[in-house]
Design a protein around this motif. Structure first.
Motif, PDB file in Angstrom:
ATOM      1  N   PHE A  31       0.819  -1.211   0.000  1.00  0.00           N
ATOM      2  CA  PHE A  31       0.000   0.000   0.000  1.00  0.00           C
ATOM      3  C   PHE A  31       0.856   1.265   0.000  1.00  0.00           C
ATOM      4  O   PHE A  31       0.524   2.250  -0.654  1.00  0.00           O
ATOM      5  CB  PHE A  31      -0.953  -0.005   1.193  1.00  0.00           C
ATOM      6  CG  PHE A  31      -2.113  -0.927   1.023  1.00  0.00           C
ATOM      7  CD1 PHE A  31      -3.224  -0.538   0.287  1.00  0.00           C
ATOM      8  CD2 PHE A  31      -2.099  -2.200   1.569  1.00  0.00           C
ATOM      9  CE1 PHE A  31      -4.298  -1.395   0.109  1.00  0.00           C
ATOM     10  CE2 PHE A  31      -3.163  -3.063   1.399  1.00  0.00           C
ATOM     11  CZ  PHE A  31      -4.269  -2.660   0.663  1.00  0.00           C
ATOM     12  N   GLY A  32       1.970   1.235   0.728  1.00  0.00           N
ATOM     13  CA  GLY A  32       2.824   2.412   0.772  1.00  0.00           C
ATOM     14  C   GLY A  32       3.420   2.752  -0.574  1.00  0.00           C
ATOM     15  O   GLY A  32       3.527   3.925  -0.949  1.00  0.00           O
ATOM     16  N   ILE A  33       3.815   1.724  -1.335  1.00  0.00           N
ATOM     17  CA  ILE A  33       4.436   1.964  -2.633  1.00  0.00           C
ATOM     18  C   ILE A  33       3.420   1.791  -3.765  1.00  0.00           C
ATOM     19  O   ILE A  33       3.340   2.636  -4.659  1.00  0.00           O
ATOM     20  CB  ILE A  33       5.633   1.020  -2.830  1.00  0.00           C
ATOM     21  CG1 ILE A  33       6.701   1.363  -1.784  1.00  0.00           C
ATOM     22  CG2 ILE A  33       6.195   1.124  -4.244  1.00  0.00           C
ATOM     23  CD1 ILE A  33       7.893   0.476  -1.801  1.00  0.00           C
ATOM     24  N   GLY A  34       2.629   0.724  -3.731  1.00  0.00           N
ATOM     25  CA  GLY A  34       1.666   0.485  -4.796  1.00  0.00           C
ATOM     26  C   GLY A  34       0.657   1.605  -4.944  1.00  0.00           C
ATOM     27  O   GLY A  34       0.445   2.150  -6.032  1.00  0.00           O
ATOM     28  N   VAL A  35       0.026   1.991  -3.834  1.00  0.00           N
ATOM     29  CA  VAL A  35      -0.975   3.059  -3.862  1.00  0.00           C
ATOM     30  C   VAL A  35      -0.309   4.428  -3.895  1.00  0.00           C
ATOM     31  O   VAL A  35      -0.709   5.315  -4.652  1.00  0.00           O
ATOM     32  CB  VAL A  35      -1.926   2.947  -2.652  1.00  0.00           C
ATOM     33  CG1 VAL A  35      -2.922   4.101  -2.642  1.00  0.00           C
ATOM     34  CG2 VAL A  35      -2.680   1.621  -2.688  1.00  0.00           C
ATOM     35  N   GLY A  36       0.730   4.614  -3.078  1.00  0.00           N
ATOM     36  CA  GLY A  36       1.395   5.913  -2.997  1.00  0.00           C
ATOM     37  C   GLY A  36       2.014   6.333  -4.315  1.00  0.00           C
ATOM     38  O   GLY A  36       1.816   7.462  -4.791  1.00  0.00           O
ATOM     39  N   LEU A  37       2.768   5.433  -4.942  1.00  0.00           N
ATOM     40  CA  LEU A  37       3.414   5.754  -6.208  1.00  0.00           C
ATOM     41  C   LEU A  37       2.391   5.932  -7.319  1.00  0.00           C
ATOM     42  O   LEU A  37       2.522   6.832  -8.162  1.00  0.00           O
ATOM     43  CB  LEU A  37       4.409   4.647  -6.573  1.00  0.00           C
ATOM     44  CG  LEU A  37       5.150   4.789  -7.895  1.00  0.00           C
ATOM     45  CD1 LEU A  37       5.896   6.115  -7.957  1.00  0.00           C
ATOM     46  CD2 LEU A  37       6.114   3.627  -8.095  1.00  0.00           C
ATOM     47  N   SER A  38       1.365   5.092  -7.322  1.00  0.00           N
ATOM     48  CA  SER A  38       0.313   5.216  -8.334  1.00  0.00           C
ATOM     49  C   SER A  38      -0.385   6.575  -8.233  1.00  0.00           C
ATOM     50  O   SER A  38      -0.670   7.219  -9.252  1.00  0.00           O
ATOM     51  CB  SER A  38      -0.705   4.088  -8.163  1.00  0.00           C
ATOM     52  OG  SER A  38      -1.702   4.146  -9.158  1.00  0.00           O
ATOM     53  N   SER A  69       8.985  -4.307  -4.448  1.00  0.00           N
ATOM     54  CA  SER A  69       9.114  -4.512  -5.893  1.00  0.00           C
ATOM     55  C   SER A  69       7.772  -4.859  -6.520  1.00  0.00           C
ATOM     56  O   SER A  69       7.469  -4.435  -7.639  1.00  0.00           O
ATOM     57  CB  SER A  69      10.137  -5.618  -6.172  1.00  0.00           C
ATOM     58  OG  SER A  69       9.689  -6.871  -5.686  1.00  0.00           O
ATOM     59  N   MET A  70       6.943  -5.604  -5.802  1.00  0.00           N
ATOM     60  CA  MET A  70       5.599  -5.912  -6.289  1.00  0.00           C
ATOM     61  C   MET A  70       4.728  -4.661  -6.284  1.00  0.00           C
ATOM     62  O   MET A  70       3.941  -4.425  -7.209  1.00  0.00           O
ATOM     63  CB  MET A  70       4.971  -7.000  -5.416  1.00  0.00           C
ATOM     64  CG  MET A  70       3.612  -7.466  -5.897  1.00  0.00           C
ATOM     65  SD  MET A  70       2.954  -8.784  -4.839  1.00  0.00           S
ATOM     66  CE  MET A  70       1.441  -9.181  -5.719  1.00  0.00           C
ATOM     67  N   GLY A  71       4.856  -3.845  -5.238  1.00  0.00           N
ATOM     68  CA  GLY A  71       4.121  -2.590  -5.184  1.00  0.00           C
ATOM     69  C   GLY A  71       4.495  -1.672  -6.330  1.00  0.00           C
ATOM     70  O   GLY A  71       3.636  -1.002  -6.923  1.00  0.00           O
ATOM     71  N   LEU A  72       5.786  -1.640  -6.691  1.00  0.00           N
ATOM     72  CA  LEU A  72       6.252  -0.828  -7.815  1.00  0.00           C
ATOM     73  C   LEU A  72       5.607  -1.293  -9.112  1.00  0.00           C
ATOM     74  O   LEU A  72       5.147  -0.477  -9.925  1.00  0.00           O
ATOM     75  CB  LEU A  72       7.776  -0.928  -7.905  1.00  0.00           C
ATOM     76  CG  LEU A  72       8.445  -0.236  -9.087  1.00  0.00           C
ATOM     77  CD1 LEU A  72       8.207   1.261  -9.050  1.00  0.00           C
ATOM     78  CD2 LEU A  72       9.952  -0.539  -9.096  1.00  0.00           C
ATOM     79  N   PHE A  73       5.555  -2.589  -9.324  1.00  0.00           N
ATOM     80  CA  PHE A  73       4.953  -3.143 -10.540  1.00  0.00           C
ATOM     81  C   PHE A  73       3.467  -2.792 -10.626  1.00  0.00           C
ATOM     82  O   PHE A  73       2.973  -2.377 -11.685  1.00  0.00           O
ATOM     83  CB  PHE A  73       5.153  -4.655 -10.560  1.00  0.00           C
ATOM     84  CG  PHE A  73       4.491  -5.348 -11.720  1.00  0.00           C
ATOM     85  CD1 PHE A  73       4.818  -5.020 -13.027  1.00  0.00           C
ATOM     86  CD2 PHE A  73       3.532  -6.327 -11.501  1.00  0.00           C
ATOM     87  CE1 PHE A  73       4.204  -5.656 -14.095  1.00  0.00           C
ATOM     88  CE2 PHE A  73       2.916  -6.967 -12.553  1.00  0.00           C
ATOM     89  CZ  PHE A  73       3.245  -6.636 -13.860  1.00  0.00           C
TER      90      PHE A  73
END
Length: 264
Positions: free
Chosen positions: A85-92, A165-169
């Motif tokens: 959530f921190g990377i997947g949602v935040g970066l999106s 890495s999964m969140g980034l993808f």
């Protein structure tokens, strides 16, 4: 008439380090002040452990203390959620708002932005593990040595990086408004099927056969190996599976990013 040459001094290592520290600091503060993220990310694993882990404080399955077993499971559940959530949602969200483009146009290195996201995910994972450990040792009858706690922290950092890495993808692949739902559709079933909520030995045999195909399972077994509660599969196999998963996610992320750059 002569014109004065304008030169820009190359950034020093101290200057670069300061950029990384500040970016990480403000990313962490942003997440901790976003209550919809911080309360949910920390609150859900803590709440589940209180409901199910503490309730089994006097339960043993052979030499396995169920409350201690579930401490490892919910630690993995919490750190994975923080990373996704921190990377997947935040970066999106940053991509959709154009914030990432602004960052790339600034003198700040892009690596500092990604480092800050990853470091913040690790920090939240460590906070979650610390709270769960305090609850488990105070109310769940769990006994942890200093060595076990340090290894849990180390495994938390490793797991956070792998699932970052999964969140980034996911962030590069799905739009911002769909990212939370997509992550939940992936994250929650994977957690359940990997035995993060309920020990696998209590689940149907056909579900137990699915677990080894999931990266969450391999992370959980590495975490449980700290307590000697892991399965009979070699730890090298679990490490290879987890590292391979991270490399695949990073490779796919690079391909998606490269294609977007070409189409821009």
């Amino acid at each position: 008439m002569s014109t004065a040459a304008i030169t820009h001094a190359a950034p020093t290592s101290a200057h670069t380090s300061r950029i990384f520290r500040k970016e990480t600091k403000y990313e962490f503060l942003k997440l901790i002040r976003t209550r919809s993220f911080s309360l949910a990310t920390i609150g859900f694993p803590v709440m589940f452990y209180v409901l199910f882990g503490i309730a089994n404080r006097n339960t043993y399955e052979g030499n396995v203390h169920i409350a201690k077993y579930m401490l490892g499971g919910y630690a993995c559940f919490g750190l994975i959620g923080a990373a996704l959530f921190g990377i997947g949602v935040g970066l999106s969200s940053d991509i959709a708002a154009g914030w990432l483009e602004l960052k790339r146009a600034s003198p700040m290195p892009v690596s500092a932005y990604l480092f800050a996201k990853c470091a913040s995910a690790i920090a939240f994972g460590l906070i979650i593990v610390t709270i769960l450990t305090i609850i488990g040792t105070s109310f769940g009858g769990v006994h942890l040595s200093a060595s076990e706690l340090i290894r849990m922290y180390g495994m938390t950092a490793v797991g956070s990086v792998c699932f970052a890495s999964m969140g980034l993808f996911i962030a590069l692949l799905v739009p911002a408004n769909a990212a939370p739902g997509i992550i939940n559709l992936i994250y929650l079933p994977m957690s359940f099927l990997s035995g993060l909520w309920v020990p696998l030995r209590f689940m149907p045999h056909w579900l137990q056969h699915i677990a080894p195909a999931l990266p969450t399972y391999h992370l959980a077994q590495l975490m449980l190996s700290i307590f000697h509660y892991n399965d009979s599969i070699s730890l090298v196999t679990h490490w290879n599976a987890l590292i391979g998963f991270a490399l695949v996610m990073l490779g796919l992320s690079w391909l998606v990013f490269h294609r977007k750059e070409q189409n821009a």
